[in-house]
Design a protein around this motif. Structure first.
Motif, PDB file in Angstrom:
ATOM      1  N   TYR A   5       0.888  -1.163   0.000  1.00 41.22           N
ATOM      2  CA  TYR A   5       0.000   0.000   0.000  1.00 41.22           C
ATOM      3  C   TYR A   5       0.925   1.212   0.000  1.00 41.22           C
ATOM      4  CZ  TYR A   5      -3.559  -3.362   1.598  1.00 41.22           C
ATOM      5  OH  TYR A   5      -4.412  -4.426   1.725  1.00 41.22           O
ATOM      6  N   ASN A   6       1.198   1.742  -1.184  1.00 39.16           N
ATOM      7  CA  ASN A   6       2.249   2.743  -1.350  1.00 39.16           C
ATOM      8  C   ASN A   6       1.688   4.157  -1.229  1.00 39.16           C
ATOM      9  OD1 ASN A   6       4.425   4.320  -2.063  1.00 39.16           O
ATOM     10  ND2 ASN A   6       4.838   3.294  -4.002  1.00 39.16           N
ATOM     11  N   PHE A   7       1.989   4.810  -0.092  1.00 41.47           N
ATOM     12  CA  PHE A   7       1.579   6.193   0.126  1.00 41.47           C
ATOM     13  C   PHE A   7       2.789   7.125   0.168  1.00 41.47           C
ATOM     14  CE2 PHE A   7      -2.035   3.777   1.758  1.00 41.47           C
ATOM     15  CZ  PHE A   7      -3.106   4.462   1.197  1.00 41.47           C
ATOM     16  N   LYS A 270     -11.111   8.938  -3.421  1.00 39.07           N
ATOM     17  CA  LYS A 270     -10.075   8.331  -2.586  1.00 39.07           C
ATOM     18  C   LYS A 270      -9.833   9.140  -1.322  1.00 39.07           C
ATOM     19  CE  LYS A 270      -6.835   8.311  -5.667  1.00 39.07           C
ATOM     20  NZ  LYS A 270      -5.535   8.108  -6.356  1.00 39.07           N
ATOM     21  N   THR A 271      -9.602  10.444  -1.502  1.00 43.79           N
ATOM     22  CA  THR A 271      -9.230  11.254  -0.347  1.00 43.79           C
ATOM     23  C   THR A 271     -10.403  11.454   0.607  1.00 43.79           C
ATOM     24  OG1 THR A 271      -9.640  13.248  -1.661  1.00 43.79           O
ATOM     25  CG2 THR A 271      -7.381  12.466  -1.540  1.00 43.79           C
ATOM     26  N   LYS A 272     -11.616  11.424   0.088  1.00 45.66           N
ATOM     27  CA  LYS A 272     -12.787  11.572   0.968  1.00 45.66           C
ATOM     28  C   LYS A 272     -12.822  10.455   2.011  1.00 45.66           C
ATOM     29  CE  LYS A 272     -17.792  12.301   0.934  1.00 45.66           C
ATOM     30  NZ  LYS A 272     -18.082  11.385   2.060  1.00 45.66           N
ATOM     31  N   LEU A 273     -12.437   9.257   1.606  1.00 45.11           N
ATOM     32  CA  LEU A 273     -12.414   8.143   2.551  1.00 45.11           C
ATOM     33  C   LEU A 273     -11.530   8.462   3.750  1.00 45.11           C
ATOM     34  CD1 LEU A 273     -11.980   5.171   0.034  1.00 45.11           C
ATOM     35  CD2 LEU A 273     -14.010   5.628   1.432  1.00 45.11           C
ATOM     36  N   ILE A 274     -10.346   9.000   3.480  1.00 47.78           N
ATOM     37  CA  ILE A 274      -9.379   9.246   4.555  1.00 47.78           C
ATOM     38  C   ILE A 274      -9.748  10.492   5.358  1.00 47.78           C
ATOM     39  CG2 ILE A 274      -6.936   9.579   5.086  1.00 47.78           C
ATOM     40  CD1 ILE A 274      -6.333   8.143   2.410  1.00 47.78           C
ATOM     41  N   TYR A 275     -10.168  11.546   4.669  1.00 46.58           N
ATOM     42  CA  TYR A 275     -10.579  12.743   5.405  1.00 46.58           C
ATOM     43  C   TYR A 275     -11.797  12.447   6.282  1.00 46.58           C
ATOM     44  CZ  TYR A 275      -7.366  15.969   3.060  1.00 46.58           C
ATOM     45  OH  TYR A 275      -6.234  16.631   2.630  1.00 46.58           O
ATOM     46  N   ASP A 276     -12.723  11.622   5.793  1.00 47.81           N
ATOM     47  CA  ASP A 276     -13.882  11.249   6.605  1.00 47.81           C
ATOM     48  C   ASP A 276     -13.439  10.467   7.842  1.00 47.81           C
ATOM     49  OD1 ASP A 276     -15.641  12.484   4.919  1.00 47.81           O
ATOM     50  OD2 ASP A 276     -16.437  10.652   4.012  1.00 47.81           O
ATOM     51  N   LEU A 343      -7.783   3.088  -5.291  1.00 53.68           N
ATOM     52  CA  LEU A 343      -8.859   3.272  -4.324  1.00 53.68           C
ATOM     53  C   LEU A 343      -8.777   2.220  -3.222  1.00 53.68           C
ATOM     54  CD1 LEU A 343     -11.602   4.677  -3.581  1.00 53.68           C
ATOM     55  CD2 LEU A 343     -12.717   2.898  -4.953  1.00 53.68           C
ATOM     56  N   GLU A 344      -8.394   1.006  -3.599  1.00 58.73           N
ATOM     57  CA  GLU A 344      -8.313  -0.088  -2.627  1.00 58.73           C
ATOM     58  C   GLU A 344      -7.293   0.201  -1.526  1.00 58.73           C
ATOM     59  OE1 GLU A 344     -10.141  -1.347  -6.312  1.00 58.73           O
ATOM     60  OE2 GLU A 344      -8.179  -0.409  -5.920  1.00 58.73           O
ATOM     61  N   SER A 345      -6.219   0.885  -1.866  1.00 58.44           N
ATOM     62  CA  SER A 345      -5.225   1.242  -0.854  1.00 58.44           C
ATOM     63  C   SER A 345      -5.812   2.226   0.152  1.00 58.44           C
ATOM     64  CB  SER A 345      -3.983   1.838  -1.512  1.00 58.44           C
ATOM     65  OG  SER A 345      -3.287   0.869  -2.266  1.00 58.44           O
ATOM     66  N   CYS A 346      -6.598   3.173  -0.336  1.00 58.51           N
ATOM     67  CA  CYS A 346      -7.229   4.152   0.553  1.00 58.51           C
ATOM     68  C   CYS A 346      -8.298   3.492   1.416  1.00 58.51           C
ATOM     69  CB  CYS A 346      -7.816   5.299  -0.268  1.00 58.51           C
ATOM     70  SG  CYS A 346      -6.576   6.248  -1.175  1.00 58.51           S
ATOM     71  N   GLN A 347      -9.016   2.544   0.858  1.00 56.66           N
ATOM     72  CA  GLN A 347      -9.992   1.792   1.649  1.00 56.66           C
ATOM     73  C   GLN A 347      -9.290   1.008   2.750  1.00 56.66           C
ATOM     74  OE1 GLN A 347     -11.691  -0.379  -1.647  1.00 56.66           O
ATOM     75  NE2 GLN A 347     -13.502   0.962  -1.748  1.00 56.66           N
ATOM     76  N   ALA A 348      -8.161   0.400   2.407  1.00 56.67           N
ATOM     77  CA  ALA A 348      -7.406  -0.372   3.398  1.00 56.67           C
ATOM     78  C   ALA A 348      -6.876   0.537   4.506  1.00 56.67           C
ATOM     79  CB  ALA A 348      -6.255  -1.114   2.719  1.00 56.67           C
ATOM     80  N   LEU A 349      -6.390   1.718   4.146  1.00 56.90           N
ATOM     81  CA  LEU A 349      -5.889   2.649   5.148  1.00 56.90           C
ATOM     82  C   LEU A 349      -7.006   3.108   6.070  1.00 56.90           C
ATOM     83  CD1 LEU A 349      -3.747   4.397   6.448  1.00 56.90           C
ATOM     84  CD2 LEU A 349      -4.087   6.089   4.632  1.00 56.90           C
ATOM     85  N   THR A 350      -8.151   3.412   5.496  1.00 56.30           N
ATOM     86  CA  THR A 350      -9.291   3.842   6.302  1.00 56.30           C
ATOM     87  C   THR A 350      -9.681   2.766   7.312  1.00 56.30           C
ATOM     88  OG1 THR A 350     -10.112   5.202   4.479  1.00 56.30           O
ATOM     89  CG2 THR A 350     -11.688   4.618   6.197  1.00 56.30           C
ATOM     90  N   GLN A 351      -9.698   1.512   6.858  1.00 51.57           N
ATOM     91  CA  GLN A 351     -10.025   0.402   7.764  1.00 51.57           C
ATOM     92  C   GLN A 351      -8.980   0.270   8.871  1.00 51.57           C
ATOM     93  OE1 GLN A 351     -12.879  -1.632   7.748  1.00 51.57           O
ATOM     94  NE2 GLN A 351     -11.988  -2.085   9.750  1.00 51.57           N
TER      95      GLN A 351
END
Length: 361
Positions: A5-7, A270-276, A343-351
């Motif tokens: 998951y490369n950020f 993507k970013t909405k997931l993390i900001y939320d 998007l999957e990386s951002c979903q994984a980070l949010t989780q």
């Protein structure tokens, strides 16, 4: 093979499809019996790559005919000096918008070349916001106004740009180029290192209006004159050929995904997931940038203390997350969500963020 998951903030993620295509063509490019890295930059095959990269940039970014598209070396850091060397005229100061570490670097280089003024600054807010357009004061007769469209360290981004009249507007877009549509005609020049949104490190894209190319200083060395590279179609000297080839593949990837407007929507999703996840954490996670200036490319946030942040980084790395440690100058946490971050990386980070809060809240 498990992909991380490369950020990373840069060099950053490159689309897997692009990497796979480059792998297929790595040893034998289009039946040439050699890699693109081995062939002459004067060969018809490489000139085709160079021309296709320019054509795709023009098409995807809506670049008018009266602009040159150049592929140069030295990164954005060389442009910090090359820009004022070409365009800063005696008696006409260069104006800069001071918004963080990268703007500061550009300002320091310009001061070595000529008269430089600050048109606006958010230093008093620790660079956690971008100035409003009304705060930007451009001196009459300025050589140009320079801004950094996205500050990777603070996680701030301009969401609209000033109208500067006869004063050319110049933008360092290294970290958000091709992430959203913009009106190129509003700018005199745009430059960007490739290693965040366009491909690997090694090549810098410069989009510059032809009149500025012609008006550039003639008293500086040839390698530092935009006119030199414009006349030679970016082939004045040996170019970073493999990096340009990779940029071409990334541009094709963007086009296949629907173009820059679709990339913007994808980035917002993507970013909405993390900001939320930050905003709905009840203060457990704290966003660094002021909400109106939040970046769609670099999300910066903090936890209650540095020990928790170290634990967050350690646990995330064990699960395959890379690059979530904040910049060494400011600390904290940062997730860079450039075009190629799935998007999957951002979903994984949010989780992971949700789980981490449950276990350590």
């Amino acid at each position: 093979m498990a992909r991380a998951y490369n950020f990373n903030a840069g060099p950053a993620a490159i689309p897997l499809e692009v990497l796979q295509q480059a792998q297929e063509q790595f040893v034998d490019y289009h039946g040439a019996g050699m890699s693109i890295m081995e062939m002459s930059h004067r060969s018809p095959l490489y000139e085709g790559v160079n021309n296709e990269a320019q054509t795709l940039m023009r098409e995807l970014f809506g670049i008018p005919d009266n602009y040159k598209v150049l592929f140069l070396q030295g990164g954005a850091s060389t442009q910090f000096a090359m820009l004022p060397m070409n365009l800063l005229r005696p008696g006409h100061p260069a104006a800069y918008v001071q918004t963080g570490a990268w703007a500061d670097k550009a300002i320091k280089e310009a001061k070595l070349i000529g008269d430089t003024v600050i048109a606006a600054s958010t230093a008093s807010d620790s660079f956690m916001r971008m100035p409003s357009l009304s705060e930007i004061e451009v001196p009459a007769g300025a050589s140009y106004l320079h801004l950094t469209s996205n500050e990777t360290i603070g996680g701030t981004q301009f969401h609209e740009f000033p109208s500067t009249g006869d004063v050319p507007l110049i933008a360092d877009m290294s970290s958000d180029i091709l992430s959203r549509p913009i009106d190129i005609s509003q700018f005199g020049a745009i430059y960007a290192g490739a290693q965040k949104n366009l491909g690997p490190s090694g090549v810098t894209v410069v989009i510059i209006r032809e009149d500025l190319v012609k008006e550039g200083s003639k008293s500086i060395p040839a390698m530092f004159r935009y006119e030199t590279h414009a006349k030679a179609d970016s082939l004045y000297n040996t170019p970073p050929s493999f990096a340009v080839y990779m940029v071409t593949l990334v541009l094709k990837w963007i086009k296949a995904r629907g173009g820059v407007a679709q990339m913007e929507q994808y980035n917002r999703d993507k970013t909405k997931l993390i900001y939320d996840a930050i905003d709905q954490s009840g203060g457990y996670y704290r966003g660094c940038a002021q909400p109106q200036s939040r970046s769609l490319m670099n999300i910066t946030f903090r936890l209650g203390n540095e020990e928790l942040e170290k634990q967050f980084i350690k646990e995330s790395e064990q699960l395959g997350f890379v690059g979530l440690k904040g910049h060494r100058d400011v600390g904290g946490l940062r997730a860079s969500t450039y075009n190629a971050v799935p998007l999957e990386s951002c979903q994984a980070l949010t989780q992971f963020m949700t789980d981490f809060q449950k276990r350590n809240g």
